[in-house]
Design a protein around this motif. Structure first.
Motif, PDB file in Angstrom:
ATOM      1  N   GLY A 160       0.911  -1.138   0.175  1.00 35.89           N
ATOM      2  CA  GLY A 160       0.383  -0.331   0.218  1.00 35.89           C
ATOM      3  C   GLY A 160       0.933   1.156   0.242  1.00 35.89           C
ATOM      4  N   SER A 161       1.852   1.149   0.472  1.00 32.12           N
ATOM      5  CA  SER A 161       2.575   2.061   0.865  1.00 32.12           C
ATOM      6  C   SER A 161       4.402   1.861   0.769  1.00 32.12           C
ATOM      7  CB  SER A 161       2.638   3.334   1.580  1.00 32.12           C
ATOM      8  OG  SER A 161       3.206   2.810   2.874  1.00 32.12           O
ATOM      9  N   LEU A 162       5.260   2.656   0.601  1.00 33.93           N
ATOM     10  CA  LEU A 162       6.931   2.119   1.248  1.00 33.93           C
ATOM     11  C   LEU A 162       6.648   2.059   2.321  1.00 33.93           C
ATOM     12  CD1 LEU A 162       9.050   4.942  -1.317  1.00 33.93           C
ATOM     13  CD2 LEU A 162       8.745   2.215  -1.328  1.00 33.93           C
ATOM     14  N   LYS A 163       5.949   3.121   3.638  1.00 31.55           N
ATOM     15  CA  LYS A 163       6.238   2.602   5.108  1.00 31.55           C
ATOM     16  C   LYS A 163       5.376   0.912   5.209  1.00 31.55           C
ATOM     17  CE  LYS A 163       5.036   6.701   6.676  1.00 31.55           C
ATOM     18  NZ  LYS A 163       4.358   8.070   5.307  1.00 31.55           N
ATOM     19  N   GLU A 164       4.669   0.515   4.248  1.00 30.38           N
ATOM     20  CA  GLU A 164       4.909  -1.265   4.236  1.00 30.38           C
ATOM     21  C   GLU A 164       5.929  -1.932   4.145  1.00 30.38           C
ATOM     22  OE1 GLU A 164       1.451  -2.591   2.564  1.00 30.38           O
ATOM     23  OE2 GLU A 164       0.064  -0.959   3.248  1.00 30.38           O
ATOM     24  N   LEU A 165       6.869  -1.105   4.108  1.00 24.30           N
ATOM     25  CA  LEU A 165       8.666  -2.512   3.838  1.00 24.30           C
ATOM     26  C   LEU A 165       8.671  -2.621   5.828  1.00 24.30           C
ATOM     27  CD1 LEU A 165       9.759  -0.581   0.568  1.00 24.30           C
ATOM     28  CD2 LEU A 165       9.050  -2.626   1.111  1.00 24.30           C
ATOM     29  N   GLU A 166       8.831  -1.973   6.497  1.00 28.96           N
ATOM     30  CA  GLU A 166       8.952  -2.192   7.501  1.00 28.96           C
ATOM     31  C   GLU A 166       8.834  -3.816   8.340  1.00 28.96           C
ATOM     32  OE1 GLU A 166       7.938  -0.144  11.939  1.00 28.96           O
ATOM     33  OE2 GLU A 166       7.639   0.711  10.669  1.00 28.96           O
ATOM     34  N   GLY A 167       9.312  -4.461   8.698  1.00 22.90           N
ATOM     35  CA  GLY A 167       9.826  -5.541   9.575  1.00 22.90           C
ATOM     36  C   GLY A 167       9.889  -6.478   7.908  1.00 22.90           C
ATOM     37  N   LYS A 168      10.057  -5.786   6.424  1.00 20.83           N
ATOM     38  CA  LYS A 168      10.028  -6.992   5.863  1.00 20.83           C
ATOM     39  C   LYS A 168      11.700  -7.887   5.442  1.00 20.83           C
ATOM     40  CE  LYS A 168       5.619  -6.873   3.733  1.00 20.83           C
ATOM     41  NZ  LYS A 168       4.865  -6.037   4.922  1.00 20.83           N
ATOM     42  N   ARG A 169      11.726  -7.951   4.528  1.00 23.62           N
ATOM     43  CA  ARG A 169      12.843  -8.951   3.898  1.00 23.62           C
ATOM     44  C   ARG A 169      13.589  -8.071   2.646  1.00 23.62           C
ATOM     45  NH1 ARG A 169      11.808 -14.889   3.525  1.00 23.62           N
ATOM     46  NH2 ARG A 169      10.038 -13.960   2.473  1.00 23.62           N
ATOM     47  N   VAL A 170      14.083  -7.066   2.447  1.00 24.78           N
ATOM     48  CA  VAL A 170      14.399  -5.992   1.944  1.00 24.78           C
ATOM     49  C   VAL A 170      15.861  -6.111   1.230  1.00 24.78           C
ATOM     50  CG1 VAL A 170      13.693  -3.724   1.116  1.00 24.78           C
ATOM     51  CG2 VAL A 170      12.145  -4.815   2.677  1.00 24.78           C
ATOM     52  N   GLY A 171      15.479  -6.461  -0.442  1.00 24.82           N
ATOM     53  CA  GLY A 171      17.241  -6.516  -1.538  1.00 24.82           C
ATOM     54  C   GLY A 171      17.704  -4.902  -1.415  1.00 24.82           C
ATOM     55  N   GLN A 206      21.158 -12.065  -7.653  1.00 23.53           N
ATOM     56  CA  GLN A 206      21.236 -12.565  -6.375  1.00 23.53           C
ATOM     57  C   GLN A 206      19.516 -11.600  -6.088  1.00 23.53           C
ATOM     58  OE1 GLN A 206      24.610 -11.214  -4.695  1.00 23.53           O
ATOM     59  NE2 GLN A 206      25.509 -12.772  -5.105  1.00 23.53           N
ATOM     60  N   SER A 207      19.204 -10.962  -6.382  1.00 17.16           N
ATOM     61  CA  SER A 207      17.840 -10.612  -6.250  1.00 17.16           C
ATOM     62  C   SER A 207      16.874 -10.744  -6.406  1.00 17.16           C
ATOM     63  CB  SER A 207      17.798  -8.514  -5.450  1.00 17.16           C
ATOM     64  OG  SER A 207      18.506  -8.463  -4.810  1.00 17.16           O
ATOM     65  N   ALA A 208      16.813 -11.229  -7.991  1.00 19.74           N
ATOM     66  CA  ALA A 208      15.936 -11.979  -8.476  1.00 19.74           C
ATOM     67  C   ALA A 208      15.329 -13.675  -7.948  1.00 19.74           C
ATOM     68  CB  ALA A 208      15.854 -11.606  -9.826  1.00 19.74           C
ATOM     69  N   GLU A 209      16.672 -14.064  -7.882  1.00 15.70           N
ATOM     70  CA  GLU A 209      16.746 -15.226  -7.754  1.00 15.70           C
ATOM     71  C   GLU A 209      16.145 -15.685  -5.731  1.00 15.70           C
ATOM     72  OE1 GLU A 209      21.134 -16.196  -7.578  1.00 15.70           O
ATOM     73  OE2 GLU A 209      21.155 -16.224 -10.026  1.00 15.70           O
ATOM     74  N   ARG A 210      16.451 -14.950  -4.683  1.00 19.78           N
ATOM     75  CA  ARG A 210      16.138 -14.879  -3.549  1.00 19.78           C
ATOM     76  C   ARG A 210      14.218 -14.737  -3.254  1.00 19.78           C
ATOM     77  NH1 ARG A 210      20.296 -14.465   0.368  1.00 19.78           N
ATOM     78  NH2 ARG A 210      21.354 -15.429  -0.552  1.00 19.78           N
ATOM     79  N   ILE A 211      13.760 -13.390  -5.106  1.00 17.04           N
ATOM     80  CA  ILE A 211      12.036 -13.284  -5.019  1.00 17.04           C
ATOM     81  C   ILE A 211      12.102 -14.715  -5.557  1.00 17.04           C
ATOM     82  CG2 ILE A 211      10.821 -12.249  -6.246  1.00 17.04           C
ATOM     83  CD1 ILE A 211      11.892 -10.462  -4.429  1.00 17.04           C
ATOM     84  N   ALA A 212      11.972 -15.614  -6.375  1.00 12.36           N
ATOM     85  CA  ALA A 212      12.336 -16.981  -6.749  1.00 12.36           C
ATOM     86  C   ALA A 212      11.876 -17.716  -6.271  1.00 12.36           C
ATOM     87  CB  ALA A 212      12.982 -17.423  -8.173  1.00 12.36           C
ATOM     88  N   ASP A 213      12.747 -17.379  -5.452  1.00 17.11           N
ATOM     89  CA  ASP A 213      13.221 -18.755  -4.025  1.00 17.11           C
ATOM     90  C   ASP A 213      12.504 -17.887  -2.076  1.00 17.11           C
ATOM     91  OD1 ASP A 213      14.589 -20.435  -5.424  1.00 17.11           O
ATOM     92  OD2 ASP A 213      16.698 -19.639  -4.291  1.00 17.11           O
ATOM     93  N   GLY A 214      11.731 -17.056  -2.432  1.00 18.59           N
ATOM     94  CA  GLY A 214      10.838 -16.634  -1.637  1.00 18.59           C
ATOM     95  C   GLY A 214      11.748 -16.286  -0.332  1.00 18.59           C
ATOM     96  N   GLN A 215      12.707 -15.857  -0.212  1.00 17.30           N
ATOM     97  CA  GLN A 215      13.494 -15.579   0.973  1.00 17.30           C
ATOM     98  C   GLN A 215      13.676 -14.412   0.552  1.00 17.30           C
ATOM     99  OE1 GLN A 215      17.431 -17.094   0.388  1.00 17.30           O
ATOM    100  NE2 GLN A 215      16.710 -19.308  -1.368  1.00 17.30           N
ATOM    101  N   LEU A 216      13.305 -13.498  -0.136  1.00 18.46           N
ATOM    102  CA  LEU A 216      12.962 -12.018   0.079  1.00 18.46           C
ATOM    103  C   LEU A 216      11.089 -11.621  -0.547  1.00 18.46           C
ATOM    104  CD1 LEU A 216      15.896 -10.450  -2.037  1.00 18.46           C
ATOM    105  CD2 LEU A 216      15.554 -10.627   0.830  1.00 18.46           C
ATOM    106  N   ASP A 217      11.073 -10.138   0.517  1.00 21.54           N
ATOM    107  CA  ASP A 217      10.012  -9.553   0.419  1.00 21.54           C
ATOM    108  C   ASP A 217       9.743  -8.723  -1.066  1.00 21.54           C
ATOM    109  OD1 ASP A 217       8.256 -11.337   2.190  1.00 21.54           O
ATOM    110  OD2 ASP A 217       9.886 -10.028   4.022  1.00 21.54           O
ATOM    111  N   ALA A 218      11.201  -8.075  -1.122  1.00 17.53           N
ATOM    112  CA  ALA A 218      10.980  -7.126  -2.156  1.00 17.53           C
ATOM    113  C   ALA A 218      12.102  -6.485  -2.443  1.00 17.53           C
ATOM    114  CB  ALA A 218      10.050  -5.833  -1.585  1.00 17.53           C
TER     115      ALA A 218
END
Length: 285
Positions: A160-171, A206-218
């Motif tokens: 919904g906003s950039l603020k929603e990245l809080e607490g997430k796994r972010v590259g 590496q980031s794209a691979e982590r997204i594909a594997d479910g290891q990153l949220d964004a």
């Protein structure tokens, strides 16, 4: 301002070339060739710092290197051979991108490189990441292309906003990249820092691979579109891109003035069938 090449007369059977560089828009340090003269049959290496193989800097750097190279013994230009600088062998080197490149160029470890305009500004003036370390030897040859900031999400995921990245796994892109410098400044305006996200310092592939594997949220990455690693991600696991709000674009531009309003058109990536509002920075040689 532009770069001019002047071919001098033959002297004792050796062809010499003097290259005079003027500012234009490929960051390089001062004088390209020590003494300015290269004999035609001598080999001169010219290193161009790019980025990771999954981004756009590496292939663009390769095209430039190919265009300006003319190794000793090459077929003449007028006979279908190389039309580059006689004796020059240019090499595109994969690096950690913008911040790494400007630092290496200034230190004489590379002759040229690609960088985002914001990073170049910070480096030259000794601000932000380069506080107290101004790199006044840097010069510009060419303004190449806009680099769109992508905020990549797993397919079907929304923010919904950039603020929603809080607490997430972010590259936040790899250390030494212009993307990381800019993203941290932009996120700080939204109250997002390394203290309230699980940051990952990874290159584009590496980031794209982590997204594909479910290891990153964004993950964030600024590059000329379309980006090879994202094309692959889109064609395999799928992806979505975040639409920056008007307020976020204004705030981000205030934090990093060299990032300006941009749009990634629908269909740039086959699975992203909507226009993406974002920001872009000029890619500089």
């Amino acid at each position: 301002m532009h770069q001019s090449l002047e071919t001098m007369n033959k002297n004792k059977g050796a062809k010499k070339m003097k290259i005079t560089t003027k500012l234009g828009a490929l960051a390089l340090a001062g004088v390209l060739f020590a003494g300015g003269a290269v004999q035609a049959e001598e080999m001169k290496f010219w290193r161009i710092g790019t980025g990771s193989a999954g981004g756009t800097y590496f292939p663009i750097g390769g095209l430039i290197a190919n265009a300006i190279s003319n190794p000793p013994g090459s077929r003449p230009c007028d006979k279908g051979g190389s039309c580059g600088v006689p004796g020059l062998v240019a090499i595109a080197q994969s690096t950690n991108s913008s911040a790494h490149n400007v630092t290496a160029i200034h230190a004489g470890q590379m002759e040229a490189g690609l960088t985002g305009a914001a990073t170049l500004f910070f480096a030259y003036h000794g601000t932000e990441k380069f506080e107290g370390k101004a790199k006044k030897k840097l010069r510009i040859i060419a303004n190449l292309f806009p680099e769109d900031l992508h905020l990549v999400l797993p397919k079907g995921k929304k923010l919904g906003s950039l603020k929603e990245l809080e607490g997430k796994r972010v590259g936040i892109a790899q250390a030494g990249s212009g993307t990381q410098i800019a993203v941290e400044l932009m996120l700080a305006e939204q109250g997002i820092t390394r203290d309230n996200i699980q940051e990952a310092e990874l290159n584009n592939t590496q980031s794209a691979e982590r997204i594909a594997d479910g290891q990153l949220d964004a993950y964030f990455y600024a590059a000329g579109t379309p980006v090879a690693a994202m094309i692959q991600l889109d064609n395999t696991k799928g992806m979505d891109l975040y639409n920056f709000s008007d307020e976020e674009i204004v705030t981000s531009n205030k934090a990093v003035p060299y990032y300006i309003r941009s749009v990634i058109p629908a269909g740039t990536y086959a699975g992203v069938n909507y226009d993406v509002n974002t920001l872009a920075v000029s890619g500089i040689l």
